[in-house]
Write a protein that holds these residues in place. Structure first.
Motif, PDB file in Angstrom:
ATOM      1  N   VAL A 196       0.808  -1.335  -0.122  1.00 49.84           N
ATOM      2  CA  VAL A 196       0.033   0.009   0.118  1.00 49.84           C
ATOM      3  C   VAL A 196       0.895   1.102   0.052  1.00 49.84           C
ATOM      4  CG1 VAL A 196      -1.739   1.230   1.115  1.00 49.84           C
ATOM      5  CG2 VAL A 196      -1.979  -1.142   1.323  1.00 49.84           C
ATOM      6  N   SER A 197       1.893   1.262   0.712  1.00 51.06           N
ATOM      7  CA  SER A 197       2.917   2.279   0.645  1.00 51.06           C
ATOM      8  C   SER A 197       3.414   2.481  -0.668  1.00 51.06           C
ATOM      9  CB  SER A 197       3.944   2.159   1.829  1.00 51.06           C
ATOM     10  OG  SER A 197       3.509   1.935   3.213  1.00 51.06           O
ATOM     11  N   TRP A 198       3.897   1.601  -1.311  1.00 51.94           N
ATOM     12  CA  TRP A 198       4.334   1.866  -2.678  1.00 51.94           C
ATOM     13  C   TRP A 198       3.217   2.443  -3.602  1.00 51.94           C
ATOM     14  CZ3 TRP A 198       9.242   2.558  -4.159  1.00 51.94           C
ATOM     15  CH2 TRP A 198      10.350   2.105  -3.318  1.00 51.94           C
ATOM     16  N   TYR A 199       2.255   1.679  -3.428  1.00 52.07           N
ATOM     17  CA  TYR A 199       0.837   2.214  -4.381  1.00 52.07           C
ATOM     18  C   TYR A 199       0.645   3.724  -4.289  1.00 52.07           C
ATOM     19  CZ  TYR A 199      -3.982   2.584  -6.003  1.00 52.07           C
ATOM     20  OH  TYR A 199      -4.693   3.205  -6.880  1.00 52.07           O
ATOM     21  N   ILE A 200       0.719   4.310  -3.102  1.00 55.42           N
ATOM     22  CA  ILE A 200       0.549   5.575  -2.497  1.00 55.42           C
ATOM     23  C   ILE A 200       1.459   6.472  -2.959  1.00 55.42           C
ATOM     24  CG2 ILE A 200       0.180   7.154  -0.756  1.00 55.42           C
ATOM     25  CD1 ILE A 200      -1.021   5.161   0.858  1.00 55.42           C
ATOM     26  N   LEU A 229      -4.325  16.544  -2.626  1.00 60.97           N
ATOM     27  CA  LEU A 229      -2.887  15.852  -2.773  1.00 60.97           C
ATOM     28  C   LEU A 229      -2.177  15.520  -1.568  1.00 60.97           C
ATOM     29  CD1 LEU A 229      -1.444  19.142  -4.685  1.00 60.97           C
ATOM     30  CD2 LEU A 229      -1.824  16.804  -5.577  1.00 60.97           C
ATOM     31  N   GLY A 230      -2.711  15.643  -0.435  1.00 60.25           N
ATOM     32  CA  GLY A 230      -2.336  15.503   0.893  1.00 60.25           C
ATOM     33  C   GLY A 230      -2.884  13.918   1.240  1.00 60.25           C
ATOM     34  N   THR A 231      -4.034  13.357   0.781  1.00 60.68           N
ATOM     35  CA  THR A 231      -4.572  12.094   0.998  1.00 60.68           C
ATOM     36  C   THR A 231      -3.645  11.135   0.767  1.00 60.68           C
ATOM     37  OG1 THR A 231      -5.395  11.942  -1.201  1.00 60.68           O
ATOM     38  CG2 THR A 231      -6.728  13.098   0.230  1.00 60.68           C
ATOM     39  N   GLY A 232      -3.377  10.185   1.862  1.00 59.57           N
ATOM     40  CA  GLY A 232      -2.587   9.172   1.481  1.00 59.57           C
ATOM     41  C   GLY A 232      -1.280   9.424   2.325  1.00 59.57           C
ATOM     42  N   LEU A 233      -0.881  10.461   2.760  1.00 60.43           N
ATOM     43  CA  LEU A 233       0.447  10.740   3.464  1.00 60.43           C
ATOM     44  C   LEU A 233       0.478  10.243   4.621  1.00 60.43           C
ATOM     45  CD1 LEU A 233       1.638  14.018   1.476  1.00 60.43           C
ATOM     46  CD2 LEU A 233       1.922  11.787   0.787  1.00 60.43           C
ATOM     47  N   ILE A 283      12.909  -2.673   6.519  1.00 62.98           N
ATOM     48  CA  ILE A 283      12.615  -2.543   5.118  1.00 62.98           C
ATOM     49  C   ILE A 283      11.409  -1.911   4.692  1.00 62.98           C
ATOM     50  CG2 ILE A 283      12.392  -3.952   2.917  1.00 62.98           C
ATOM     51  CD1 ILE A 283      14.322  -5.771   3.998  1.00 62.98           C
ATOM     52  N   VAL A 284      10.237  -1.944   5.381  1.00 62.03           N
ATOM     53  CA  VAL A 284       9.006  -1.543   5.006  1.00 62.03           C
ATOM     54  C   VAL A 284       8.920   0.098   5.366  1.00 62.03           C
ATOM     55  CG1 VAL A 284       6.619  -1.272   5.518  1.00 62.03           C
ATOM     56  CG2 VAL A 284       7.638  -3.400   5.204  1.00 62.03           C
ATOM     57  N   ALA A 285       9.728   0.134   6.485  1.00 59.38           N
ATOM     58  CA  ALA A 285       9.771   1.665   7.149  1.00 59.38           C
ATOM     59  C   ALA A 285      10.742   2.689   6.405  1.00 59.38           C
ATOM     60  CB  ALA A 285      10.245   1.790   8.501  1.00 59.38           C
ATOM     61  N   VAL A 286      11.731   2.407   6.069  1.00 57.68           N
ATOM     62  CA  VAL A 286      12.633   3.391   5.527  1.00 57.68           C
ATOM     63  C   VAL A 286      12.104   3.980   4.099  1.00 57.68           C
ATOM     64  CG1 VAL A 286      14.816   3.578   4.403  1.00 57.68           C
ATOM     65  CG2 VAL A 286      14.485   2.385   6.567  1.00 57.68           C
ATOM     66  N   PRO A 287      11.578   3.238   3.273  1.00 57.11           N
ATOM     67  CA  PRO A 287      10.816   3.950   1.961  1.00 57.11           C
ATOM     68  C   PRO A 287       9.680   4.471   2.346  1.00 57.11           C
ATOM     69  CG  PRO A 287      11.191   1.371   1.493  1.00 57.11           C
ATOM     70  CD  PRO A 287      11.549   1.700   3.058  1.00 57.11           C
ATOM     71  N   ALA A 288       8.837   4.350   3.339  1.00 53.48           N
ATOM     72  CA  ALA A 288       7.753   4.937   3.604  1.00 53.48           C
ATOM     73  C   ALA A 288       8.202   6.350   4.199  1.00 53.48           C
ATOM     74  CB  ALA A 288       6.826   4.372   4.579  1.00 53.48           C
ATOM     75  N   VAL A 289       9.314   6.314   5.064  1.00 56.24           N
ATOM     76  CA  VAL A 289       9.439   7.767   5.680  1.00 56.24           C
ATOM     77  C   VAL A 289      10.127   8.687   4.507  1.00 56.24           C
ATOM     78  CG1 VAL A 289      11.139   8.943   7.384  1.00 56.24           C
ATOM     79  CG2 VAL A 289       9.856   6.786   7.993  1.00 56.24           C
ATOM     80  N   MET A 290      10.971   7.904   3.545  1.00 65.05           N
ATOM     81  CA  MET A 290      11.727   8.780   2.713  1.00 65.05           C
ATOM     82  C   MET A 290      10.603   9.175   1.562  1.00 65.05           C
ATOM     83  SD  MET A 290      15.228   6.674   2.096  1.00 65.05           S
ATOM     84  CE  MET A 290      15.763   7.916   0.755  1.00 65.05           C
ATOM     85  N   GLY A 291       9.631   8.564   1.390  1.00 64.23           N
ATOM     86  CA  GLY A 291       8.456   8.860   0.475  1.00 64.23           C
ATOM     87  C   GLY A 291       7.821  10.062   0.857  1.00 64.23           C
ATOM     88  N   TYR A 292       7.462   9.794   2.212  1.00 63.60           N
ATOM     89  CA  TYR A 292       6.628  10.961   2.781  1.00 63.60           C
ATOM     90  C   TYR A 292       7.208  12.312   2.897  1.00 63.60           C
ATOM     91  CZ  TYR A 292       4.283  13.327   6.688  1.00 63.60           C
ATOM     92  OH  TYR A 292       3.740  14.200   7.467  1.00 63.60           O
ATOM     93  N   ASN A 293       8.280  12.160   3.404  1.00 67.42           N
ATOM     94  CA  ASN A 293       9.280  13.481   3.359  1.00 67.42           C
ATOM     95  C   ASN A 293       9.333  14.359   1.866  1.00 67.42           C
ATOM     96  OD1 ASN A 293       9.553  13.419   6.269  1.00 67.42           O
ATOM     97  ND2 ASN A 293      11.370  12.392   5.937  1.00 67.42           N
ATOM     98  N   TRP A 294       9.534  13.276   0.896  1.00 66.55           N
ATOM     99  CA  TRP A 294       9.695  13.959  -0.369  1.00 66.55           C
ATOM    100  C   TRP A 294       8.648  14.363  -0.890  1.00 66.55           C
ATOM    101  CZ3 TRP A 294       9.911  10.977  -5.556  1.00 66.55           C
ATOM    102  CH2 TRP A 294      10.377  11.892  -6.520  1.00 66.55           C
ATOM    103  N   LEU A 295       7.489  13.612  -0.941  1.00 66.39           N
ATOM    104  CA  LEU A 295       6.183  14.215  -1.262  1.00 66.39           C
ATOM    105  C   LEU A 295       5.713  15.206  -0.584  1.00 66.39           C
ATOM    106  CD1 LEU A 295       4.308  10.661  -1.450  1.00 66.39           C
ATOM    107  CD2 LEU A 295       5.223  12.037  -3.452  1.00 66.39           C
ATOM    108  N   GLN A 296       5.786  15.188   0.893  1.00 66.32           N
ATOM    109  CA  GLN A 296       5.584  16.586   1.391  1.00 66.32           C
ATOM    110  C   GLN A 296       6.260  17.683   1.053  1.00 66.32           C
ATOM    111  OE1 GLN A 296       2.620  16.928   3.001  1.00 66.32           O
ATOM    112  NE2 GLN A 296       3.191  16.366   5.329  1.00 66.32           N
ATOM    113  N   ARG A 297       7.494  17.728   0.738  1.00 62.18           N
ATOM    114  CA  ARG A 297       8.162  18.688   0.012  1.00 62.18           C
ATOM    115  C   ARG A 297       7.615  19.269  -1.437  1.00 62.18           C
ATOM    116  NH1 ARG A 297       9.378  22.694  -1.239  1.00 62.18           N
ATOM    117  NH2 ARG A 297      11.475  23.536  -1.542  1.00 62.18           N
ATOM    118  N   ARG A 298       7.304  18.152  -1.880  1.00 62.13           N
ATOM    119  CA  ARG A 298       6.691  18.491  -3.411  1.00 62.13           C
ATOM    120  C   ARG A 298       5.340  19.374  -3.174  1.00 62.13           C
ATOM    121  NH1 ARG A 298       8.558  15.704  -7.986  1.00 62.13           N
ATOM    122  NH2 ARG A 298       6.624  15.273  -8.773  1.00 62.13           N
TER     123      ARG A 298
END
Length: 256
Positions: A49-53, A136-140, A196-211
């Motif tokens: 679900v994290s990768w899909y979001i 745009l913030g849904t799912g974050l 392995i599940v947490a690291v991509p989710a945290v990095m993706g959250y911070n990156w998407l928030q910045r965008r």
């Protein structure tokens, strides 16, 4: 002669026993039982679900960022706001801002009590912008939840695996290092899975928030320019910079 044969047989038995003793994630799941399988499935669902979001939000953001560059330039190149609205795709973010601005401009004349047109236009564009930012913030929030909880879910699996291994060792009475290291090492796989599940989710959250913040800033500037254009009847418009490639032909023509 007999001593050599005995040693060869002992070595063969040891190698056969070593071949049968296989450690890995699948062995951990098989020995862990239903609880370990449940935790592993939960981590797998979190990851999928994290990768899909992350992928869908990245695609959605990229469309809005593209509109904020080429779309906005084409919009301000149009003779008026209504013609410029057609430069955006239907149901797009910046098209929604223009449509809401035009609607607010038309609705102001229907008020029975006097209301400042600038205030009404500003509040209307602000509501429209807030709605787009919320979409745009849904799912974050899910990404943030996965990033903060999945390591603990993996740690729970590790604790359960170690506890199960120690109980089995106590039941058999075999407490040498070989019988302890294998099951405990298998249990640590769950902690690794959680990370392995947490690291991509945290990095993706911070990156998407910045965008999202970048998109919000660009929409805010566009709303300010749109506000000035609508309130001045088209007399106040931002200057549109021509694309870099368009300046070369003009320079070549001047030299000719």
């Amino acid at each position: 002669m007999f001593d050599v044969l005995i040693l060869q047989e002992a070595a063969a038995d040891a190698s056969t026993a070593a071949a049968k003793t296989v450690f890995g994630p699948m062995q951990m799941l098989e020995e862990g039982g239903a609880v370990t399988w449940t935790i592993a499935i939960i981590l797998a669902v979190m990851s999928i679900v994290s990768w899909y979001i992350m992928l869908t939000k990245l695609f959605e953001q990229q469309k809005v960022i593209s509109q904020s560059k080429d779309g906005v330039r084409s919009f301000w190149s149009a003779p008026n706001v209504r013609d410029g609205a057609n430069k955006f795709e239907k149901n797009s973010a910046f098209r929604q801002l223009v449509d809401d601005g035009l609607r607010a401009d038309a609705e102001h004349s229907h008020f029975t009590d006097q209301l400042d047109s600038h205030e009404w236009m500003h509040s209307s564009l602000r509501r429209s912008q807030d709605a787009i930012n919320a979409k745009l913030g849904t799912g974050l929030a899910f990404l943030a939840t996965v990033g903060s909880t999945s390591p603990f879910v993996g740690l729970l699996g590790t604790v359960i695996g170690i506890t199960s291994a120690l109980v089995k060792i106590a039941a058999t009475g075999n407490a040498d290092i070989a019988s302890i290291a294998g099951p405990v090492g298998e249990a640590l796989y769950m902690t690794a899975f959680g990370l392995i599940v947490a690291v991509p989710a945290v990095m993706g959250y911070n990156w998407l928030q910045r965008r999202n913040k970048l998109i919000a800033e660009r929409m805010s500037r566009f709303c300010d320019d749109l506000h000035g254009d609508l309130m001045s009847g088209g007399k106040i418009r931002p200057q549109v910079k021509a694309p870099a490639g368009a300046a070369k032909p003009a320079a070549a023509t001047a030299k000719a």
